[in-house]
Design a protein around this motif. Sequence first.
Motif, mmCIF file in Angstrom:
data_model
loop_
_atom_site.group_PDB
_atom_site.id
_atom_site.type_symbol
_atom_site.label_atom_id
_atom_site.label_comp_id
_atom_site.label_asym_id
_atom_site.label_seq_id
_atom_site.Cartn_x
_atom_site.Cartn_y
_atom_site.Cartn_z
ATOM 1 N N UNK A 41 2.427 -2.720 15.158
ATOM 2 C CA UNK A 41 1.269 -2.405 15.748
ATOM 3 C C UNK A 41 0.163 -2.271 15.087
ATOM 4 N N UNK A 42 0.241 -2.355 13.614
ATOM 5 C CA UNK A 42 -0.768 -2.244 12.671
ATOM 6 C C UNK A 42 -1.295 -3.775 12.254
ATOM 7 N N UNK A 43 -0.744 -4.968 12.825
ATOM 8 C CA UNK A 43 -0.944 -6.216 12.741
ATOM 9 C C UNK A 43 -0.891 -6.540 11.038
ATOM 10 N N UNK A 44 -2.061 -7.364 10.936
ATOM 11 C CA UNK A 44 -1.839 -7.742 9.161
ATOM 12 C C UNK A 44 -2.746 -7.042 8.361
ATOM 13 N N UNK A 45 -3.277 -5.772 8.938
ATOM 14 C CA UNK A 45 -3.952 -5.025 7.878
ATOM 15 C C UNK A 45 -2.994 -4.215 7.103
ATOM 16 N N UNK A 46 -2.641 -4.766 6.039
ATOM 17 C CA UNK A 46 -1.457 -4.082 5.191
ATOM 18 C C UNK A 46 -2.287 -2.731 4.280
ATOM 19 N N UNK A 47 -3.222 -2.437 4.620
ATOM 20 C CA UNK A 47 -4.000 -1.368 3.555
ATOM 21 C C UNK A 47 -3.246 0.010 3.510
ATOM 22 N N UNK A 48 -2.876 0.347 4.477
ATOM 23 C CA UNK A 48 -2.002 1.525 4.302
ATOM 24 C C UNK A 48 -0.819 1.490 3.645
ATOM 25 N N UNK A 49 -0.050 0.399 3.957
ATOM 26 C CA UNK A 49 1.322 0.030 3.304
ATOM 27 C C UNK A 49 1.182 0.048 1.669
ATOM 28 N N UNK A 50 -0.089 -0.857 1.238
ATOM 29 C CA UNK A 50 -0.475 -0.879 -0.083
ATOM 30 C C UNK A 50 -0.636 0.326 -0.601
ATOM 31 N N UNK A 51 -1.547 1.223 0.017
ATOM 32 C CA UNK A 51 -1.862 2.651 -0.307
ATOM 33 C C UNK A 51 -0.556 3.374 -0.864
ATOM 34 N N UNK A 52 0.482 3.249 0.250
ATOM 35 C CA UNK A 52 1.733 4.054 0.020
ATOM 36 C C UNK A 52 2.435 3.497 -1.219
ATOM 37 N N UNK A 53 2.582 2.295 -1.208
ATOM 38 C CA UNK A 53 3.052 1.674 -2.434
ATOM 39 C C UNK A 53 2.616 2.317 -3.710
ATOM 40 N N UNK A 54 1.488 2.082 -3.750
ATOM 41 C CA UNK A 54 0.837 2.559 -5.226
ATOM 42 C C UNK A 54 0.957 3.936 -5.262
ATOM 43 N N UNK A 55 0.884 4.913 -4.290
ATOM 44 C CA UNK A 55 1.369 6.416 -4.566
ATOM 45 C C UNK A 55 2.462 6.713 -4.947
ATOM 46 N N UNK A 56 3.750 5.736 -4.984
ATOM 47 C CA UNK A 56 5.013 6.070 -5.268
ATOM 48 C C UNK A 56 5.387 5.549 -6.508
ATOM 49 N N UNK A 57 4.603 4.748 -7.432
ATOM 50 C CA UNK A 57 4.774 4.333 -8.779
ATOM 51 C C UNK A 57 6.244 3.665 -8.587
ATOM 52 N N UNK A 58 6.426 2.760 -7.813
ATOM 53 C CA UNK A 58 7.602 1.764 -7.909
ATOM 54 C C UNK A 58 8.953 2.396 -7.126
ATOM 55 N N UNK A 59 8.794 3.260 -6.625
ATOM 56 C CA UNK A 59 10.089 4.098 -5.826
ATOM 57 C C UNK A 59 10.270 3.191 -4.612
ATOM 58 N N UNK A 60 9.199 2.762 -4.136
ATOM 59 C CA UNK A 60 8.906 1.909 -2.986
ATOM 60 C C UNK A 60 8.587 0.491 -3.040
ATOM 61 N N UNK A 61 9.320 -0.351 -2.130
ATOM 62 C CA UNK A 61 8.607 -1.758 -1.961
ATOM 63 C C UNK A 61 8.247 -1.929 -0.637
ATOM 64 N N UNK A 62 7.528 -2.955 -0.480
ATOM 65 C CA UNK A 62 6.971 -3.154 1.024
ATOM 66 C C UNK A 62 7.295 -4.701 1.386
ATOM 67 N N UNK A 63 7.168 -4.604 2.612
ATOM 68 C CA UNK A 63 7.354 -5.961 3.595
ATOM 69 C C UNK A 63 6.168 -6.055 4.452
ATOM 70 N N UNK A 64 5.205 -6.998 4.100
ATOM 71 C CA UNK A 64 4.118 -7.017 4.654
ATOM 72 C C UNK A 64 3.882 -7.904 6.064
ATOM 73 N N UNK A 65 2.978 -7.799 6.830
ATOM 74 C CA UNK A 65 2.794 -8.922 7.801
ATOM 75 C C UNK A 65 1.568 -9.548 7.623
ATOM 76 N N UNK A 66 1.500 -10.987 7.512
ATOM 77 C CA UNK A 66 0.330 -11.659 7.290
ATOM 78 C C UNK A 66 -0.068 -12.765 8.182
#
Length: 299
Positions: A88-113
Amino acid sequence: MTSYEHGLTRRQFAAGVAAALSAGGLASRVRAEVPQLAIDTHAHVFHRGLKLAPGRRYAPDYDAPLALYLQQLDQNGITNGVLVQPSFLGTDNSYLVECLKATNGRLRGIAVVDPTIAADELHALDRAGVAGIRLNLVGQTLPDLTSGEWTALLAQIRALDWQVEIQRNASDLSTLAPRLLDQGVKVVLDHFALPDPKLGIDDPGFQSVLKLGTTRNVWVKISAPYRNGAAGEAFAKQAYPLLRNAYGVDRLLWGSDWPHTQFESTQGYAKNRKFLDELVTDAGERARVLASPREVFRF
């Protein structure tokens, strides 16, 4: 007087030191201080202030913030997690990236592009901790993965050593997955591969999915049994040994599916973590399942 004056060779002395350290428990203490990875490969984070994608099938009326997700990991003994971009957030992965950067490698992400995404955008996602893209094709027209724009994108996915994660019913996965494999990308199938709930393990599509295990380039998420119908947990217990035999433990991935969108009233993180204990009853095997995402998600 030195050890050598007592008649020990350097090799004997070194062997004695190693044995003493091991016997003294130093090696075991060091191992104990390095936690065994336990990885949740499927969760979503979002809040109501985010812009929603047009044409979405669903949108939640609550927040699932990063801090709450991290709390779920901590409370359930999970060391790492994977955030999957909500459809439901489509291809705007900005919040996903923000969260990944905030956790210093604890998390990984799968994007929609979008398949026409620029190469520099993909590389920026890669630097942020994204490890693949998701094709949530439930209720969608199937893409032509052999078209020029898709083959160009998949070539970049392959070069980045990313995965392509698919959510689609099993009957279509038996066609879609080989097309991706032909282009040299790693494939991850969501939620037990979603066979027809009425057929379960007898779904011909599920049987075809089992055959993909021989490729060694496909992984299956043993996640969200409730997305496989009212008898989803019973199905999962039938499916797991078949998947284990077809894929091997190292190609099976556990995911919490937190916050269990559209099933929030009946599901919770602890409940799904507990079900893994029922599904994989051997503790050693369960530990291997929880650690198996390390390589494919690049932890």
